[in-house]
Design an enzyme around this catalytic site. Structure first.
Site, PDB file in Angstrom:
ATOM      1  N   HIS A   8      10.990  -7.337   2.936  1.00  0.00           N
ATOM      2  CA  HIS A   8      11.142  -6.579   1.408  1.00  0.00           C
ATOM      3  C   HIS A   8      12.199  -6.618   0.969  1.00  0.00           C
ATOM      4  CE1 HIS A   8       6.874  -5.241   1.258  1.00  0.00           C
ATOM      5  NE2 HIS A   8       6.910  -4.343   2.088  1.00  0.00           N
TER       6      HIS A   8
ATOM      7  N   ALA B  53       6.164   3.114   7.164  1.00  0.00           N
ATOM      8  CA  ALA B  53       7.703   2.620   6.764  1.00  0.00           C
ATOM      9  C   ALA B  53       7.694   2.329   5.300  1.00  0.00           C
ATOM     10  CB  ALA B  53       7.915   1.444   7.918  1.00  0.00           C
TER      11      ALA B  53
ATOM     12  N   GLU C 224      10.530   0.472   2.433  1.00  0.00           N
ATOM     13  CA  GLU C 224      11.446  -0.335   2.517  1.00  0.00           C
ATOM     14  C   GLU C 224      12.639   0.060   1.514  1.00  0.00           C
ATOM     15  OE1 GLU C 224       8.368  -0.858   1.184  1.00  0.00           O
ATOM     16  OE2 GLU C 224       8.287  -2.042  -0.543  1.00  0.00           O
TER      17      GLU C 224
ATOM     18  N   GLU D  57       9.679  -4.523   6.999  1.00  0.00           N
ATOM     19  CA  GLU D  57      10.465  -3.871   5.755  1.00  0.00           C
ATOM     20  C   GLU D  57      11.635  -4.380   5.536  1.00  0.00           C
ATOM     21  OE1 GLU D  57       8.845  -1.651   4.536  1.00  0.00           O
ATOM     22  OE2 GLU D  57       7.336  -1.279   6.266  1.00  0.00           O
TER      23      GLU D  57
ATOM     24  N   GLU E  80       3.404  -6.706  -0.731  1.00  0.00           N
ATOM     25  CA  GLU E  80       2.881  -6.597   0.854  1.00  0.00           C
ATOM     26  C   GLU E  80       2.343  -7.726   1.413  1.00  0.00           C
ATOM     27  OE1 GLU E  80       3.848  -4.276   2.059  1.00  0.00           O
ATOM     28  OE2 GLU E  80       4.636  -2.944   0.189  1.00  0.00           O
TER      29      GLU E  80
HETATM   30  N1  BES Z   1       5.999  -0.315   0.674  1.00  0.00           N
HETATM   31  C1  BES Z   1       5.180   0.087   1.981  1.00  0.00           C
HETATM   32  C2  BES Z   1       5.026   1.666   2.094  1.00  0.00           C
HETATM   33  C3  BES Z   1       4.427   2.409   1.045  1.00  0.00           C
HETATM   34  C4  BES Z   1       3.068   1.786   0.751  1.00  0.00           C
HETATM   35  C5  BES Z   1       4.595   3.479   0.460  1.00  0.00           C
HETATM   36  C6  BES Z   1       2.328   2.394  -0.306  1.00  0.00           C
HETATM   37  C7  BES Z   1       4.129   4.240  -0.347  1.00  0.00           C
HETATM   38  C8  BES Z   1       2.795   3.523  -0.965  1.00  0.00           C
HETATM   39  C9  BES Z   1       5.850  -0.446   3.449  1.00  0.00           C
HETATM   40  O1  BES Z   1       6.468  -1.637   2.965  1.00  0.00           O
HETATM   41  C10 BES Z   1       4.691  -0.922   4.229  1.00  0.00           C
HETATM   42  O2  BES Z   1       3.850  -1.677   4.008  1.00  0.00           O
HETATM   43  N2  BES Z   1       4.386   0.038   5.097  1.00  0.00           N
HETATM   44  C11 BES Z   1       3.325  -0.034   6.333  1.00  0.00           C
HETATM   45  C12 BES Z   1       3.848  -0.480   7.513  1.00  0.00           C
HETATM   46  C13 BES Z   1       3.843  -2.046   7.186  1.00  0.00           C
HETATM   47  C14 BES Z   1       4.890  -2.580   8.642  1.00  0.00           C
HETATM   48  C15 BES Z   1       2.575  -2.648   7.512  1.00  0.00           C
HETATM   49  C16 BES Z   1       2.730   1.257   6.247  1.00  0.00           C
HETATM   50  O3  BES Z   1       3.228   2.368   5.742  1.00  0.00           O
HETATM   51  O4  BES Z   1       1.494   1.238   6.645  1.00  0.00           O
HETATM   52 ZN    ZN Z   2       5.260  -3.335   2.861  1.00  0.00          ZN
END
Ligand code: BES
Ligand code: ZN
Length: 853
Positions: free
Chosen positions: A293, A254, A256, A290, A312
């Site tokens: 964030h 996902a 944000e 998300e 994160e």
């Molecule tokens: N910002 C991240 C997504 C991301 C990470 C996009 C690295 C591009 C590069 C997002 O907030 C996130 O942490 N997503 C997780 C899911 C989350 C609920 C742990 C993911 O994508 O695994």
């Molecule tokens: Zn994240």
């Protein structure tokens, strides 16, 4: 390699006018970007990647430019430094990489459709428009969007649409924000919407391949999460809307984007009539992550990617804080204990692991920073330690200050520690930097020596590790008064053990609550005292005891002979997290036995024995009103019974399949994967295989798809396995976003391992081209390293990956994974006999007990 400089130093954009025209049919984008900003020198650079730059003009006059693809740069020579407004005309192609602007593919009623969306984190905004693509380069944005629009299509972005003229959609000016958070999407969408108490519009959007009711769960969680954060952060949500959009093709989990959060379908859409509690909990935590964030990351952003953890780790902690407030009966922190905690403890025990805070410059390495076990899990664990140290009142006061001081701007880790420290009156930075800047974590040894209770810390390694004499500031959380709050030295003598024990009247324990990032190695005296009361301890204590012992066994500090006999003691626990850790450990034993040997059949018998009472208690059907623990425990014990080849269990699963055979998707979601796998393992046929593979292609339900993948990859038929491997590169069967799970499944299947391993080695270039740019890429290597455990595979792994050691972004993963496999191979050699003996002994004990019945 060319040194990468931050372009923001020479050019500071204030405002962008973005015009984008997307032609889906021709897969072409043409764009015009006008940037107003301040150039501090006449020679400036702006990011671009794979853009065809046509012209660069300044006040209507063409200015000279050059493209330097090595550093993703558009270099512009201005007449002079100062405030400028530059216009750049360009074109680009629409590619299927799930980065930048990209199409998602899906089907409704057999008709192929596509949905255009974006993914700009970490540095893919530069593939959509020229910009200073760095988190500190915040600006405001006006987006104008045109596309080959069909009647009824929906178009979304960070801000609401203001007007549409001549087919061009104009969106309201954004607040000051980073480029990686810009997003838009358009296609044939459906939605559900509501409004928060404070007037923020909240919506959930998806393609029409899903039932409308599947959007409701997310809408409720999203709305309440925003309300929760507005209160917890004491800072209003600053945009008019918060859209949640499910994209059929999505590389991460996902994202944000401010006001337009995007998700994998699996992490947003929930069938209210058939979804496992576990899945609901996961979806809820992803949404809460998300939305956390939207403040922490979007309103206040890390200065540079080295402080990625700030985004994160924090969101990863807050997802639990929020869901615990929204759904207290879920005890969601238990999920933290069974997912994040073991992930962090396992990975952080490997020498060569990164620290939570890591210096980074190269774009490829920025993506490799997103190590889930470290930046997410360990980082969150670190913040949980802070929260336990300062309490929620100081946390909230500190955060409020942090948002007030840095909103619409950037911050570093030091800024956060300062804000929290001021609120708490504690030097948080000094304590936390030992966790933030150092890789690894300590094992605290608690031992009675010459009558005194002595604690000492040392770095904990699984496999080879060089002790660099690191020390941590460890919040000890003991149940004994005499123990200091923090262990900052190598050792501490707590005085006479007998006297302490007499005064406290209970076994000595450390890390009560399992909230500090360390494990405990009790000596025999202390462990015996704990074990004598283990069965009556609270669940988290049982979990952390078992988990620590298992890690100690993996490191060779103790033998499995001390762990295996403990498992039956906990096997009848009615608490799901105890079952979770118990079966994690049992799972770990699988690698020690060779398929089709006595060892393997004894392990199966052990599983069968472990699960028997609970299978009888819980059965295959959920009872109305049963506890959450029972719902979550059932899949563990049924899976164990099936692994144990319990005849009655195999038959029961088969019968359930037969009653739902016409529509296997309607099997109860919590155990659907198990039933399908059982069918494929014991009642396979060409027709069954074909039927399930077809269902995979046809269903839009992501959790059913996962179950089908889990089942199909377990086939014992080598021809079917070959067929699956052949589908790996066929996106019309297996989407690239789902490929890793298929690869893992086949690789973990002894009958399919060779084919999957041959495939990845042969088609590495294809894989790199298809998913190479994204954060998931290195995890293909991690997947392999989790499975391989023989000397031969170790040799092959090294032969293949060592030549790739210098690939940016892969170095650390390859080095660590080599250590991981090496240490596993060595461990198996050392411990196999003992484990086989333990299992044999257990089998004899069980046989003996049965003979008395
Ligand atoms: N910002 C991240 C997504 C991301 C990470 C996009 C690295 C591009 C590069 C997002 O907030 C996130 O942490 N997503 C997780 C899911 C989350 C609920 C742990 C993911 O994508 O695994
Ligand atoms: Zn994240």
């Amino acid at each position: 390699m060319t040194k990468i400089t931050h372009f923001y130093q020479t050019f500071q954009p204030e405002h962008y006018n973005l015009y984008l025209a997307v032609d889906r049919a021709a897969k072409q984008i043409s764009g015009q970007t006008t940037i107003t900003g301040t150039a501090t020198t006449a020679e400036i650079a702006i990011h671009q990647k794979e853009l065809q730059i046509k012209t660069v003009t300044l006040a209507g006059q063409a200015v000279p430019f050059a493209v330097d693809n090595e550093i993703d740069a558009l270099k512009i020579t201005l007449p002079a430094a100062g405030k400028v407004t530059l216009t750049i005309d360009y074109t680009a192609v629409l590619t299927d990489t799930m980065m930048g602007i990209y199409p998602s593919y899906y089907e409704v009623d057999g008709v192929q459709k596509q949905l255009i969306g974006t993914q700009f984190e970490t540095n893919f905004a530069r593939q959509a428009f020229p910009c200073v693509d760095e988190p500190a380069a915040k600006a405001t944005f006006d987006l104008a969007l045109k596309f080959d629009e069909q009647p009824g299509e929906t178009v979304l972005s960070n801000m609401p649409e203001e007007r549409c003229e001549n087919g061009i959609h104009y969106f309201a000016t954004t607040v000051r924000m980073s480029t990686y958070l810009i997003a838009f999407a358009f296609g044939d969408l459906q939605s559900k919407q509501t409004t928060t108490k404070s007037g923020v519009k909240v919506g959930v959007f998806s393609t029409k391949a899903h039932a409308a009711k599947n959007l409701e769960f997310a809408l409720d969680i999203a709305k309440r999460s925003i309300e929760f954060y507005e209160d917890f952060y004491q800072t209003p949500y600053p945009l008019p809307h918060s859209w949640q959009l499910a994209l059929p093709d999505f590389s991460a989990g996902a994202m944000e984007n401010w006001g337009l959060v995007t998700y994998r379908e699996a992490y947003l859409l929930v069938d209210p009539d058939n979804t496992a509690l576990e899945t609901k909990q996961l979806v809820a935590t992803v949404i809460a992550h998300e939305l956390a964030h939207q403040w922490f990351g979007d309103l206040v952003t890390m200065q540079w990617w080295d402080d990625l953890w700030l985004n994160e780790s924090f969101a990863n902690m807050m997802e639990y804080v929020a869901i615990d407030a929204l759904e207290p009966q879920w005890h969601i922190w238990e999920l933290f204990q069974t997912s994040d905690v073991p992930a962090a403890l396992q990975r952080d025990a490997t020498d060569g692991v990164q620290s939570v805070h890591v210096a980074v410059e190269n774009p490829a390495e920025i993506d490799a920073l997103f190590d889930g076990a470290i930046v997410y899990a360990k980082g969150a664990r670190m913040l949980v330690m802070v929260r336990a140290l300062i309490g929620d009142d100081a946390l909230r006061a500190g955060l409020k200050q942090y948002f007030t001081d840095h909103k619409y701007g950037n911050a570093t880790g030091a800024d956060l520690w300062a804000a929290l420290g001021n609120a708490a009156g504690l030097d948080v930075g000094t304590i936390m930097n030992s966790w933030l800047e150092q890789p690894g974590y300590p094992v605290v040894t608690a031992a009675v020596q010459a009558g005194d209770l002595i604690l000492s810390q040392a770095q904990f390694f699984i496999g080879a590790g060089t002790d660099q004499k690191r020390l941590w500031q460890i919040p000890l959380h003991s149940n004994y008064q005499a123990v200091p709050q923090l262990l900052t030295q190598k050792t501490v003598n707590l005085g006479n053990y007998a006297a302490l024990q007499k005064a406290e009247g209970q076994p000595f324990r450390l890390n009560v609550g399992n909230n500090s990032h360390f494990i405990v190695h009790y000596d025999d005296t202390l462990l015996t005292a704990i074990l004598a009361q283990a069965e009556t301890m609270d669940a988290i204590s049982q979990l952390s005891l078992l988990q620590d012992l298992n890690l100690l066994a993996e490191s060779g500090r103790i033998t499995y002979g001390a762990v295996v006999p403990l498992l039956p003691k906990f096997a009848n626990s009615s608490v799901s997290i105890v079952n979770a850790v118990l079966y994690q450990i049992a799972n770990n034993l699988k690698k020690f036995v060779t398929p089709e040997t006595t060892g393997a059949s004894n392990l199966k018998a052990f599983y069968d024995q472990l699960s028997q009472t609970q299978v009888a208690r819980l059965g295959w059907t959920a009872q109305p009103g049963e506890t959450n623990d029972d719902q979550l425990t059932r899949p563990y014990v049924l899976q164990a019974a099936l692994y144990g080849e319990n005849k009655a269990a195999i038959q029961a699963a088969h019968e359930l399949y037969q009653t739902h055979g016409a529509e296997p998707g309607r099997l109860p979601a919590a155990i659907r994967g198990l039933i399908l796998a059982n069918e494929i393992q014991h009642f396979n046929s060409e027709a069954l295989f074909h039927k399930l593979l077809t269902a995979y292609g046809q269903t839009a339900d992501a959790s059913y798809k996962q179950d089908l993948c889990q089942a199909l990859t377990k086939t014992k038929d080598t021809q079917q396995l070959t067929q699956l491997v052949a589908a790996f590169e066929n996106a019309s069967i297996i989407k690239p976003q789902d490929l890793r799970a298929w690869f893992r499944g086949v690789l973990a299947n002894p009958k399919g391992q060779q084919a999957a391993w041959d495939w990845i080695r042969q088609d590495w270039a294809w894989l790199e081209k298809t998913v190479g740019g994204d954060m998931e890429f290195t995890t293909y290597i991690t997947v392999i390293a989790r499975i391989f455990h023989t000397p031969q595979r170790l040799t092959e792994f090294k032969a293949f990956f060592e030549p790739k050691l210098q690939t940016p972004g892969l170095t650390r993963e390859i080095t660590m994974d080599t250590t991981v496999i090496e240490s596993r191979v060595a461990l198996i050699q050392e411990q196999r006999k003992e484990i086989e003996r333990e299992l044999e002994r257990d089998k004899r004990r069980v046989d003996f007990e049965h003979s008395l019945d």
